[in-house]
Structure formats: C-alpha cells, structure tokens
Design a protein around this motif. Structure first.
Motif, PDB file in Angstrom:
ATOM      1  N   PRO A 170      55.406 -23.881  -3.892  1.00 62.68           N
ATOM      2  CA  PRO A 170      56.649 -23.577  -3.950  1.00 62.68           C
ATOM      3  C   PRO A 170      57.646 -24.780  -4.752  1.00 62.68           C
ATOM      4  CG  PRO A 170      56.481 -24.651  -1.683  1.00 62.68           C
ATOM      5  CD  PRO A 170      54.986 -24.433  -2.130  1.00 62.68           C
ATOM      6  N   PHE A 171      57.590 -24.969  -6.059  1.00 60.46           N
ATOM      7  CA  PHE A 171      58.113 -26.130  -6.456  1.00 60.46           C
ATOM      8  C   PHE A 171      60.022 -25.612  -7.015  1.00 60.46           C
ATOM      9  CE2 PHE A 171      53.762 -26.352  -8.562  1.00 60.46           C
ATOM     10  CZ  PHE A 171      52.778 -27.020  -8.210  1.00 60.46           C
ATOM     11  N   GLN A 172      59.758 -24.196  -7.322  1.00 62.72           N
ATOM     12  CA  GLN A 172      61.642 -23.964  -7.656  1.00 62.72           C
ATOM     13  C   GLN A 172      62.295 -24.086  -6.359  1.00 62.72           C
ATOM     14  OE1 GLN A 172      61.005 -24.117 -10.443  1.00 62.72           O
ATOM     15  NE2 GLN A 172      59.469 -23.346 -10.679  1.00 62.72           N
ATOM     16  N   GLY A 173      61.782 -24.943  -5.143  1.00 61.71           N
ATOM     17  CA  GLY A 173      63.046 -24.537  -4.723  1.00 61.71           C
ATOM     18  C   GLY A 173      62.996 -24.428  -3.217  1.00 61.71           C
ATOM     19  N   VAL A 174      64.089 -23.774  -2.605  1.00 61.73           N
ATOM     20  CA  VAL A 174      63.390 -24.107  -0.961  1.00 61.73           C
ATOM     21  C   VAL A 174      63.613 -22.391  -0.868  1.00 61.73           C
ATOM     22  CG1 VAL A 174      64.373 -23.837   1.267  1.00 61.73           C
ATOM     23  CG2 VAL A 174      65.177 -25.503  -0.302  1.00 61.73           C
ATOM     24  N   SER A 175      62.578 -21.751   0.146  1.00 62.62           N
ATOM     25  CA  SER A 175      62.491 -20.161   0.009  1.00 62.62           C
ATOM     26  C   SER A 175      62.242 -19.754   1.484  1.00 62.62           C
ATOM     27  CB  SER A 175      61.343 -19.544  -0.118  1.00 62.62           C
ATOM     28  OG  SER A 175      60.160 -20.363  -0.353  1.00 62.62           O
ATOM     29  N   LEU A 205      60.740 -30.633  -6.728  1.00 64.19           N
ATOM     30  CA  LEU A 205      59.739 -30.298  -5.369  1.00 64.19           C
ATOM     31  C   LEU A 205      60.244 -28.938  -4.825  1.00 64.19           C
ATOM     32  CD1 LEU A 205      58.991 -31.825  -2.924  1.00 64.19           C
ATOM     33  CD2 LEU A 205      61.234 -33.228  -2.522  1.00 64.19           C
ATOM     34  N   GLY A 206      59.500 -28.351  -3.854  1.00 67.32           N
ATOM     35  CA  GLY A 206      60.218 -27.368  -3.150  1.00 67.32           C
ATOM     36  C   GLY A 206      59.417 -27.128  -1.612  1.00 67.32           C
ATOM     37  N   ALA A 257      55.268 -30.783  -8.496  1.00 65.18           N
ATOM     38  CA  ALA A 257      55.039 -30.707  -9.577  1.00 65.18           C
ATOM     39  C   ALA A 257      55.803 -32.157 -10.480  1.00 65.18           C
ATOM     40  CB  ALA A 257      55.793 -29.893 -10.255  1.00 65.18           C
ATOM     41  N   LEU A 258      54.685 -32.958 -10.418  1.00 64.27           N
ATOM     42  CA  LEU A 258      54.571 -34.029 -11.251  1.00 64.27           C
ATOM     43  C   LEU A 258      54.125 -33.763 -12.666  1.00 64.27           C
ATOM     44  CD1 LEU A 258      53.555 -36.402  -8.999  1.00 64.27           C
ATOM     45  CD2 LEU A 258      55.676 -36.521  -9.622  1.00 64.27           C
TER      46      LEU A 258
END
Length: 294
Positions: A27-32, A286-287, A269-270
């Motif tokens: 879950p890289f894009q945010g908070v789900s 970061l997510g 993700a780096l």
C-alpha cells in the motif's frame, strides 16, 4: 494416459501467482480502509476508502451483495464517491453445469455516461472460456479461452468491433503450472508486448517470483522492465515482502493479522538511486492499509 487438469484458470488469472506476489500488500499510495460484514440473511456489505498521500484526495465506495445460493444468483450494488452507480447480476450453473452469466452496468447520473458488459463463462475439466459483449462501446465482442492438460496451459484472446467489422485486439499465452511453481509467457497488445512471469514456492514459508516485460514499441534503450520479489512468512499471522525493479525502486511491506478478520499492511517504496538526494523526498512513498472482515 494423460488427464486434463480439473479446470484451468481463466485468461485474466494466467500468471496470477506472480502478479499477486509482486502486486498485493504493497500500500504505497496512502492510507486505505476496508470493512466487510455479512448478515444472517446472506447480504454482504463492504465499505472501502483510500486517501492518496500525493493529492490528499479521498475516494471510496459502499457495496451491498446479496447471495441466493439455491438459485446460483448473486446481486451486487455499488455506489462510489465519484457518484457512479454500479450493478452486477451473476447467475451460475442454472442454464447448464459450468455456465455462468454476468451482467455489469455502470451509470453516472451527473453526465449520463453509462456502460454495460455482458459476460458468459463456460468451464469444464481442461477448458475455461469466456465471451464478453460491451454493449455501448463499439459494440465490441471479446472472447478468450484457456486449455489445460497435465499442467500445460494454452490461452488466447481476441476482440471484434461489430461496427467497424474487424478484429481490434488479440493476444496469446502459454504456461506451465505445478503445485510448487508456475511459468507464464504472454503476447499482448496485438503481439507487440511480451511478458514472462515466474513463481516458485520455495518452501512452506518462502515464496519468490519475477516478471519481465518487453515492449517492442518502446525505444531500444528502455523497452525491458524487470521486477523480482520474495515473500517470507514469519509465523501464521505475519509476513514480509520485498521487491525491486530495474529502475531501482525498492518495495517493502509488512502484513500482520491482528486477530481473526483484522489485518493491517504497511508499505514503503524507496528510489534507491536517489537515497542521498535531498530533493527526492517525493520519490519515496509510504502507506498503510487496514482490513476488517466480519
């Protein structure tokens, strides 16, 4: 004497083991957040939402699904934050054994945009085939088929535009699937894009996989994308994942089952080529995701 395998996967599920390993639980894009519940009257509700870290936009949907197992009927109604009303009706094993009918519609009241996709699926030992009719787009008729025998898989897909009277898309795939590993080769986009995937369950606690995509339409200097990854089960309730691609993007995730029906995943993700670049803050992501399944 060779025997056909029970039912091969559908066209969209060819290479699924590798795709799930490299794509899920990151879950890289945010908070789900996702919440699922089931009532005693066989109605399942699902509420999900995601807050995008980059845009700060929040999107979500609420879904209600009704099951009538005696008649093989599933009715699903979804309403999204984009004000899209989706309806899905599924009917399985009623016309004939192995036959499933699926009607999916979508309506946007604000603009009047609509879509309707009618799907017929037929599956038997050694055969899994589907036919789609996109009513408002074209209309376009699409069919795919997967044949399986002794672990070997052969598949193909083609789309026919009824209005233009020509084939608008075609693809093919071959693969081999065993309990411990699977290999799949796709020829997509009218055989202009080739993808190879590999999955291996090394042991009860370790999985590994890789995927390579070659685009013949891209420039010679950058037309191959490669990604490799692995998953390690720490115990029955926790697992870690790591993957990296040839662009230098390293993905890490940690998934923990807090209790039965409650799961959380953390993803990072780096950009390994810009670790010491002070201006690369937006390149790292970061997510976190939470799932409640009641």
């Amino acid at each position: 004497m060779s025997l056909p395998q029970p039912v091969p996967p559908s066209w969209k599920d060819l290479g699924k083991s590798s795709n799930d390993l490299l794509g899920k639980d990151f879950p890289f894009q945010g908070v789900s957040l996702e919440v699922k519940t089931l009532t005693p009257s066989n109605v399942a509700f699902k509420v999900s939402g995601t807050r995008d870290t980059k845009s700060n936009l929040i999107s979500g949907d609420i879904e209600a699904k009704f099951f009538n197992k005696a008649h093989g009927l599933v009715f699903t109604q979804t309403w999204t934050t984009s004000n899209i009303l989706k309806t899905q009706v599924e009917l399985e094993n009623q016309i004939a054994k192995g036959v499933k009918l699926d009607l999916q519609t979508a309506l946007t009241p604000d603009t009047g945009a609509k879509s309707a996709l009618l799907t017929t699926t037929y599956k038997q030992p050694g055969l899994h085939t589907r036919a789609f009719l996109d009513v408002f787009k074209g209309p376009t008729f699409t069919a795919d088929v997967v044949l399986g025998r002794d672990g070997f898989l052969f598949g193909g897909e083609a789309s026919y535009n009824v209005t233009e009277g020509k084939i608008s898309k075609y693809a093919a795939a071959v693969g081999y699937s065993a309990p411990e590993y699977a290999v799949t080769l796709h020829g997509l986009g009218n055989l202009t894009i080739f993808a190879a995937s590999y999955y291996h369950r090394v042991s009860q606690d370790v999985e590994a996989g890789a995927k390579a995509v070659y685009d013949t339409r891209a420039s010679p200097s950058g037309n191959v994308a490669l990604e490799v990854g692995a998953k390690v089960f720490l115990d029955d309730a926790a697992a870690v994942k790591a993957k990296i691609n040839n662009a230098g993007i390293l993905g890490l995730s940690y998934t923990q089952a807090l209790r039965p029906g409650v799961k959380t995943s953390f993803g990072l993700a780096l950009d390994t080529q810009r670790l010491n670049d002070a201006s690369a803050q937006g390149a790292h992501k970061l997510g976190v995701s939470f799932t409640f399944d009641g």
